[in-house]
Design a protein around this motif. Structure first.
Motif, PDB file in Angstrom:
ATOM      1  N   LEU A 266      28.575  20.609  23.440  1.00 43.18           N
ATOM      2  CA  LEU A 266      28.478  19.830  22.211  1.00 43.18           C
ATOM      3  C   LEU A 266      27.312  18.870  22.375  1.00 43.18           C
ATOM      4  CD1 LEU A 266      32.141  18.760  21.296  1.00 43.18           C
ATOM      5  CD2 LEU A 266      30.807  20.662  20.384  1.00 43.18           C
ATOM      6  N   ILE A 267      26.426  18.826  21.389  1.00 44.91           N
ATOM      7  CA  ILE A 267      25.277  17.932  21.540  1.00 44.91           C
ATOM      8  C   ILE A 267      25.227  16.844  20.474  1.00 44.91           C
ATOM      9  CG2 ILE A 267      23.905  19.698  22.696  1.00 44.91           C
ATOM     10  CD1 ILE A 267      22.277  19.946  20.076  1.00 44.91           C
ATOM     11  N   SER A 268      26.110  16.926  19.448  1.00 49.58           N
ATOM     12  CA  SER A 268      25.983  15.924  18.387  1.00 49.58           C
ATOM     13  C   SER A 268      27.314  15.645  17.706  1.00 49.58           C
ATOM     14  CB  SER A 268      24.967  16.382  17.331  1.00 49.58           C
ATOM     15  OG  SER A 268      25.437  17.525  16.638  1.00 49.58           O
TER      16      SER A 268
ATOM     17  N   LEU B  27      42.451  23.789  19.562  1.00 47.90           N
ATOM     18  CA  LEU B  27      41.049  23.500  19.846  1.00 47.90           C
ATOM     19  C   LEU B  27      40.400  24.641  20.623  1.00 47.90           C
ATOM     20  CD1 LEU B  27      38.741  21.475  19.615  1.00 47.90           C
ATOM     21  CD2 LEU B  27      39.590  20.376  21.710  1.00 47.90           C
ATOM     22  N   GLU B  28      41.164  25.298  21.482  1.00 55.70           N
ATOM     23  CA  GLU B  28      40.637  26.432  22.248  1.00 55.70           C
ATOM     24  C   GLU B  28      40.144  27.543  21.326  1.00 55.70           C
ATOM     25  OE1 GLU B  28      43.571  24.210  24.744  1.00 55.70           O
ATOM     26  OE2 GLU B  28      43.521  24.977  22.681  1.00 55.70           O
ATOM     27  N   GLU B  29      40.869  27.798  20.252  1.00 54.99           N
ATOM     28  CA  GLU B  29      40.463  28.840  19.296  1.00 54.99           C
ATOM     29  C   GLU B  29      39.152  28.461  18.617  1.00 54.99           C
ATOM     30  OE1 GLU B  29      42.016  30.714  15.023  1.00 54.99           O
ATOM     31  OE2 GLU B  29      43.470  29.860  16.429  1.00 54.99           O
ATOM     32  N   THR B  30      39.051  27.215  18.195  1.00 51.22           N
ATOM     33  CA  THR B  30      37.845  26.739  17.525  1.00 51.22           C
ATOM     34  C   THR B  30      36.630  26.830  18.441  1.00 51.22           C
ATOM     35  OG1 THR B  30      39.064  25.239  16.079  1.00 51.22           O
ATOM     36  CG2 THR B  30      36.758  24.705  16.512  1.00 51.22           C
ATOM     37  N   MET B  31      36.768  26.347  19.656  1.00 43.93           N
ATOM     38  CA  MET B  31      35.619  26.318  20.564  1.00 43.93           C
ATOM     39  C   MET B  31      35.212  27.718  20.999  1.00 43.93           C
ATOM     40  SD  MET B  31      35.116  23.187  20.263  1.00 43.93           S
ATOM     41  CE  MET B  31      33.710  22.962  21.348  1.00 43.93           C
ATOM     42  N   GLN B  32      36.183  28.627  21.135  1.00 43.88           N
ATOM     43  CA  GLN B  32      35.837  30.010  21.462  1.00 43.88           C
ATOM     44  C   GLN B  32      35.039  30.650  20.332  1.00 43.88           C
ATOM     45  OE1 GLN B  32      36.665  32.053  24.492  1.00 43.88           O
ATOM     46  NE2 GLN B  32      34.867  32.884  23.440  1.00 43.88           N
TER      47      GLN B  32
ATOM     48  N   ASP C 294      38.534  10.694  21.865  1.00 46.81           N
ATOM     49  CA  ASP C 294      39.382  11.648  22.581  1.00 46.81           C
ATOM     50  C   ASP C 294      39.081  13.087  22.173  1.00 46.81           C
ATOM     51  OD1 ASP C 294      40.646   9.594  23.945  1.00 46.81           O
ATOM     52  OD2 ASP C 294      42.344   9.499  22.549  1.00 46.81           O
ATOM     53  N   GLN C 295      38.834  13.305  20.890  1.00 42.57           N
ATOM     54  CA  GLN C 295      38.506  14.649  20.406  1.00 42.57           C
ATOM     55  C   GLN C 295      37.159  15.110  20.966  1.00 42.57           C
ATOM     56  OE1 GLN C 295      38.819  13.718  16.266  1.00 42.57           O
ATOM     57  NE2 GLN C 295      41.049  14.021  16.200  1.00 42.57           N
TER      58      GLN C 295
ATOM     59  N   ALA D  72      34.167  18.634  24.353  1.00 43.38           N
ATOM     60  CA  ALA D  72      33.062  18.786  25.299  1.00 43.38           C
ATOM     61  C   ALA D  72      33.516  19.513  26.556  1.00 43.38           C
ATOM     62  CB  ALA D  72      32.486  17.419  25.656  1.00 43.38           C
ATOM     63  N   ALA D  73      34.742  19.232  27.022  1.00 38.11           N
ATOM     64  CA  ALA D  73      35.255  19.890  28.223  1.00 38.11           C
ATOM     65  C   ALA D  73      35.441  21.386  27.987  1.00 38.11           C
ATOM     66  CB  ALA D  73      36.572  19.248  28.645  1.00 38.11           C
ATOM     67  N   LEU D  74      36.004  21.760  26.847  1.00 34.27           N
ATOM     68  CA  LEU D  74      36.189  23.172  26.537  1.00 34.27           C
ATOM     69  C   LEU D  74      34.855  23.882  26.356  1.00 34.27           C
ATOM     70  CD1 LEU D  74      39.239  23.130  24.107  1.00 34.27           C
ATOM     71  CD2 LEU D  74      39.088  24.381  26.271  1.00 34.27           C
ATOM     72  N   ALA D  75      33.914  23.217  25.691  1.00 33.86           N
ATOM     73  CA  ALA D  75      32.593  23.809  25.493  1.00 33.86           C
ATOM     74  C   ALA D  75      31.943  24.122  26.841  1.00 33.86           C
ATOM     75  CB  ALA D  75      31.713  22.865  24.681  1.00 33.86           C
ATOM     76  N   LYS D  76      32.044  23.188  27.771  1.00 31.41           N
ATOM     77  CA  LYS D  76      31.460  23.404  29.096  1.00 31.41           C
ATOM     78  C   LYS D  76      32.094  24.607  29.773  1.00 31.41           C
ATOM     79  CE  LYS D  76      30.472  21.005  33.439  1.00 31.41           C
ATOM     80  NZ  LYS D  76      30.620  19.722  34.198  1.00 31.41           N
TER      81      LYS D  76
END
Length: 334
Positions: free
Chosen positions: A173-175, A130-135, A157-158, A163-167
């Protein structure tokens, strides 16, 4: 047309979003698709949803052509990444940095725009950290290729982890884009409460349950010619789960409720999802311009508590509510 904020952001989108899954580049000819988009614009719709995987990228091309010449700042254009596209090679799928970075450039080219307003993870990718995707999403936002980031069909949970990684990465994440209708309520128990906590809105797809909530399908009767249930290009498989006699019998009980409210059954179905305050917009598809004109009348409709109770009495017993039905593929599709 009325407008709502999307998540905890300053972006407003139209309560009805025009979407082109299963239609543009597939079910309808390009000139009809262009007329449907024109009807949407004339009706006040400013939000348009597509995906690179729709008709294997052809839907983005059709939408880009249909919106050409419109004032870009007056539109909100959404697209997505995850499902296989192009020649469907081993890296033409998922939410790896490689696929995301190549996909956004392809989408922008096909849509004939420098940026999309909302770029969405079309599903959760269990094979990519998930870290790779959000980066990758963070870098796309910083490059100005997408203004906002959303997801589709992520469970609670996802959403929380994303949302935590995005922050941490300096965006949000807005939607979320889930299936939601009178007959499919799986987001209500966990996804919606989590989204409200995180500042995430729902942009819901299939609010008329693939056409079932229009009342066109009758228990014990064959599907009408030209309907989605007769579409051998893929539409028929999407509607199968709703085509049980007990469901169609329950849906028929909605007709007098719609009539009393001065609404068509499709308008009632769209208005129903918009009563949920966590829903920012309902995605509406169309194969004819007149469908657009009719369905946008659901915007701004308020259904009283007694009407909502009667709807629940009619179809609540056949509605799917299991949160476990919100699930992404266990492996990348091929």
């Amino acid at each position: 047309m009325e407008f709502r904020y999307l998540g905890n952001s300053g972006l407003k989108i139209s309560e009805i979003t025009y979407g082109n899954w299963l239609t543009h580049g597939s079910q309808v000819e390009n000139d009809v698709a262009a007329r449907c988009v024109r009807a949407a614009l004339d009706a006040g719709i400013t939000s348009f949803d597509t995906a690179d995987a729709y008709a294997n990228t052809a839907a983005e091309v059709v939408l880009g052509d249909a919106l050409k010449g419109e004032r870009r700042a007056s539109l909100e254009i959404f697209t997505k990444v995850y499902w296989p596209t192009g020649p469907k090679g081993h890296n033409d799928v998922g939410l790896s940095r490689k696929h995301i970075m190549e996909s956004i450039d392809g989408s922008l080219m096909r849509l004939q725009t420098d940026y999309v307003d909302l770029y969405q993870a079309h599903r959760y990718d269990v094979e990519t950290p998930l870290e790779e995707t959000m980066q990758a999403f963070a870098d796309i936002v910083r490059a100005g290729k997408a203004l906002y980031i959303g997801v589709s069909e992520w469970d609670a949970d996802q959403l929380r982890a994303g949302a935590a990684l995005a922050k941490d990465l300096g965006f949000q994440l807005i939607s979320n884009q889930p299936q939601y209708s009178m007959l499919w309520r799986v987001i209500e128990d966990t996804v919606v409460p989590t989204s409200e906590e995180l500042g995430i809105s729902q942009i819901v797809w299939s609010p008329v349950a693939q056409g079932v909530l229009t009342g066109k399908y009758k228990a014990g009767a064959p599907a009408p010619e030209g309907s989605r249930a007769r579409d051998e290009k893929g539409g028929a498989t999407t509607v199968t789960g709703f085509m049980r006699d007990e469901v169609l019998t329950a849906v028929a009980k909605l007709e007098p409720i719609a009539t009393e409210q001065g609404l068509t059954m499709a308008q009632l179905a769209l208005a129903w999802v918009l009563q949920n305050p966590n829903v920012a917009s309902a995605i509406m598809g169309a194969s004819r311009p007149e469908q657009v004109v009719d369905n946008v009348r659901a915007s701004g409709v308020t259904l009283d508590a007694d009407v909502l109770a009667r709807i629940d009495e009619a179809v609540g017993g056949v509605a799917e509510r299991d949160p476990a039905q919100t699930v992404s593929p266990a492996a990348r599709p091929v």
